[in-house]
Enzyme design. Structure first.
Site, PDB file in Angstrom:
ATOM      1  N   SER A 188       6.979   4.504  30.735  1.00  0.00           N
ATOM      2  CA  SER A 188       5.539   4.629  30.899  1.00  0.00           C
ATOM      3  C   SER A 188       5.344   4.148  31.347  1.00  0.00           C
ATOM      4  CB  SER A 188       5.478   3.884  29.448  1.00  0.00           C
ATOM      5  OG  SER A 188       4.146   3.538  29.043  1.00  0.00           O
ATOM      6  N   LYS A 223       6.703   8.991  30.420  1.00  0.00           N
ATOM      7  CA  LYS A 223       5.479   9.128  29.755  1.00  0.00           C
ATOM      8  C   LYS A 223       3.601   8.844  30.483  1.00  0.00           C
ATOM      9  CE  LYS A 223       4.197   5.725  25.905  1.00  0.00           C
ATOM     10  NZ  LYS A 223       4.104   5.744  25.182  1.00  0.00           N
ATOM     11  N   LYS A 248      -0.399   8.084  30.927  1.00  0.00           N
ATOM     12  CA  LYS A 248      -0.749   7.399  30.418  1.00  0.00           C
ATOM     13  C   LYS A 248      -2.099   8.254  30.429  1.00  0.00           C
ATOM     14  CE  LYS A 248       0.798   3.768  27.649  1.00  0.00           C
ATOM     15  NZ  LYS A 248       0.226   3.614  26.297  1.00  0.00           N
ATOM     16  N   ASP A 284       0.221   9.968  27.113  1.00  0.00           N
ATOM     17  CA  ASP A 284      -0.045   8.485  26.075  1.00  0.00           C
ATOM     18  C   ASP A 284      -1.436   8.489  25.831  1.00  0.00           C
ATOM     19  OD1 ASP A 284       1.263   5.748  24.457  1.00  0.00           O
ATOM     20  OD2 ASP A 284      -0.853   7.009  23.811  1.00  0.00           O
ATOM     21  N   GLU A 333       0.588  11.276  22.233  1.00  0.00           N
ATOM     22  CA  GLU A 333       0.462  10.449  21.961  1.00  0.00           C
ATOM     23  C   GLU A 333      -0.631  10.421  21.796  1.00  0.00           C
ATOM     24  OE1 GLU A 333       2.526   6.152  22.027  1.00  0.00           O
ATOM     25  OE2 GLU A 333       3.396   7.019  23.807  1.00  0.00           O
ATOM     26  N   ASP A 384       1.418   6.568  17.203  1.00  0.00           N
ATOM     27  CA  ASP A 384       1.733   5.376  17.523  1.00  0.00           C
ATOM     28  C   ASP A 384       0.945   4.663  16.639  1.00  0.00           C
ATOM     29  OD1 ASP A 384       1.718   3.633  20.748  1.00  0.00           O
ATOM     30  OD2 ASP A 384       2.036   2.806  18.155  1.00  0.00           O
ATOM     31  N   LYS A 430       7.504   1.109  16.609  1.00  0.00           N
ATOM     32  CA  LYS A 430       7.417   0.261  16.832  1.00  0.00           C
ATOM     33  C   LYS A 430       7.646  -0.718  15.991  1.00  0.00           C
ATOM     34  CE  LYS A 430       4.207   1.253  20.999  1.00  0.00           C
ATOM     35  NZ  LYS A 430       3.455   1.397  21.622  1.00  0.00           N
ATOM     36  N   GLY A 466       7.795   1.113  22.992  1.00  0.00           N
ATOM     37  CA  GLY A 466       7.259  -0.199  22.928  1.00  0.00           C
ATOM     38  C   GLY A 466       6.081  -1.618  23.780  1.00  0.00           C
TER      39      GLY A 466
HETATM   40  C1  NPQ Z   1       2.224   1.938  24.007  1.00  0.00           C
HETATM   41  N1  NPQ Z   1       3.385   0.855  24.650  1.00  0.00           N
HETATM   42  O1  NPQ Z   1       3.061   3.354  24.008  1.00  0.00           O
HETATM   43  C2  NPQ Z   1       2.088   1.067  24.218  1.00  0.00           C
HETATM   44  C3  NPQ Z   1       0.969   0.401  25.019  1.00  0.00           C
HETATM   45  C4  NPQ Z   1       0.440  -1.063  25.691  1.00  0.00           C
HETATM   46  C5  NPQ Z   1       4.998   0.917  27.062  1.00  0.00           C
HETATM   47  O2  NPQ Z   1       3.062   2.259  27.646  1.00  0.00           O
HETATM   48  C6  NPQ Z   1      -0.241  -5.047  27.232  1.00  0.00           C
HETATM   49  C7  NPQ Z   1      -1.446  -4.482  28.317  1.00  0.00           C
HETATM   50  C8  NPQ Z   1       0.197  -4.815  25.977  1.00  0.00           C
HETATM   51  C9  NPQ Z   1      -1.180  -2.990  27.772  1.00  0.00           C
HETATM   52  C10 NPQ Z   1       1.881  -3.479  24.971  1.00  0.00           C
HETATM   53  C11 NPQ Z   1       3.421   1.302  26.395  1.00  0.00           C
HETATM   54  C12 NPQ Z   1       1.017  -3.630  26.287  1.00  0.00           C
HETATM   55  C13 NPQ Z   1       0.125  -2.639  26.521  1.00  0.00           C
HETATM   56  C14 NPQ Z   1       1.635  -1.677  25.059  1.00  0.00           C
HETATM   57  C15 NPQ Z   1       0.055  -1.300  26.118  1.00  0.00           C
HETATM   58  O3  NPQ Z   1       0.915   2.852  23.529  1.00  0.00           O
HETATM   59 MG    MG Z   2       1.465   4.562  22.258  1.00  0.00          MG
END
Ligand code: NPQ
Ligand code: MG
Length: 371
Positions: A136, A162, A164, A190, A215, A240, A264, A292
């Site tokens: 990510s 992935k 953001k 995402d 996502e 998600d 998750k 994650g």
């Molecule tokens: C998701 N995870 O899929 C989440 C977003 C996420 C790996 O993108 C601290 C700060 C913890 C930001 C946990 C990934 C977090 C965070 C998850 C963002 O949407």
């Molecule tokens: Mg997500």
């Protein structure tokens, strides 16, 4: 099994680089561990909540409070009738708080399976001994900075990228990554709910990049909006934040709002509910992948076991420890040819390293069985 005591450990683990999404930017990962001591042995788990209620309604001090005031007293009352499978039915009267529930259910499952010398992977019926790893990639201050990170991850061997996205950081970064690394790169985005029903035409422009999925484009409670978007665009819609239970997963699939699901365990109340969502998705030919929450090794080990189940047909955010941390708090998970090995030892299959816990722990609190 009988629960004797639980230790709640708060840890501040520095991130190698800031991680920016549409809802936050962090360079320190604050995490809560749950350490369960039972008459059959000990178990460890990681609470998926963030320090702020920004990804979901849960947050550290809130999760610790509901554990202390409501969840643990009920589990102590169960006496010898406690098992990981008994947690969800026992706590059903507590509305939501799925990340807090997931943490204690997982710690008890770890204790239970360590005692029976069974790995999480065996318990889930996993069919693979290693899983493909995606990564990510956060929102950056510039496109050149983004490209250097993406190039770095591809050189490390990650098999899926992935990105953001958020309004103002979507079409250009996706186009540059696709144009630069070519049509065969497994690429997805995402949004973490950053768009609205008024942005459908903007999101439709991303169809030209042959993405694996988009996502959580809009508000997590807008199931129908996601179904309408799924009809309107070619890119598969993946949910998600919306998918907080097997019931919601079933409805989202039936509504056509979830063409792919990011599972998750912390978000859905644990690994037992995660397996139910896996089974419902497989029954409906809906691909799933393991998401994650920037887990340390304790959380990452359990996720890898889940991601080795047959229905997890897309690379997950099951990245190497080095994606986030200079030093993990267990033996590190390492990327080998784009894959990460699934732990084989009893329970989650890894142990926390005491001296590293000491380095990152900011508080440790024992909650003992009342006499
Ligand atoms: C998701 N995870 O899929 C989440 C977003 C996420 C790996 O993108 C601290 C700060 C913890 C930001 C946990 C990934 C977090 C965070 C998850 C963002 O949407
Ligand atoms: Mg997500």
């Amino acid at each position: 099994m009988k629960l004797e005591a639980v230790e709640l450990i708060r840890l501040n683990v520095p991130l190698k680089s800031a991680f920016r999404t549409s809802f936050s930017s962090v360079n320190m990962h604050e995490v809560v561990w749950v350490h369960a001591v039972t008459d059959e042995g000990e178990g460890w788990a990681e609470c998926g909540a963030n320090d702020r209620p920004d990804y979901s309604s849960e947050y550290h001090t809130g999760a610790m409070a509901v554990l202390r005031e409501f969840i643990l007293p009920d589990l102590f009352k169960l006496g010898n009738d406690l098992s990981a499978e008994a947690v969800a039915p026992t706590l059903h009267w507590i509305k939501q708080h799925r990340m807090a529930k997931a943490a204690i259910e997982t710690a008890l499952l770890d204790a239970q399976l360590r005692a029976s010398k069974t790995s999480f992977a065996e318990y889930f019926g996993a069919t693979r001994d290693k899983v493909p790893a995606g990564v990510s990639v956060g929102i950056m201050d510039s496109l050149p900075e983004l490209m250097s990170f993406v190039e770095g991850y591809l050189n490390e061997g990650y098999v899926r990228i992935k990105l953001k996205i958020e309004p103002g950081w979507d079409y250009e970064p996706v186009k540059l990554v696709r144009d630069t690394f070519g049509p065969d790169l497994l690429l997805q985005v995402d949004a973490n709910t950053a768009y609205t029903r008024d942005d459908f035409d903007l999101l439709k422009r991303l169809d030209e990049f042959n993405l694996l999925l988009i996502e959580q484009p809009i508000f997590e409670e807008d199931l129908l909006g996601h179904a309408k978007l799924a009809d309107y665009i070619e890119t598969p819609v993946c949910l998600d934040e919306t998918i907080i239970s097997a019931d919601i997963a079933r409805d989202a699939i039936e509504l056509g709002a979830a063409e792919i699901i990011n599972i998750k365990p912390s978000r859905v109340g644990g690994y037992i509910e995660s397996v139910k969502i896996h089974d419902i998705s497989v029954a409906n030919n809906i691909p799933v992948w393991c998401g994650g929450m920037l887990e340390t090794g304790i959380g990452r080990a359990a996720n890898l076991a889940l991601a080795a189940m047959p229905g997890f047909t897309l690379p997950g955010d099951t990245s190497a420890s080095s994606r986030y941390f200079e030093t993990d708090l267990t033996e590190p998970f390492v990327l080998v040819d784009g894959h990460i090995s699934v732990p084989t030892g009893p329970g989650i299959g890894v142990d926390p390293i005491p001296e590293i816990i000491e380095r990152f722990a900011v508080s440790r609190e024992w909650i003992k069985r009342p006499n």
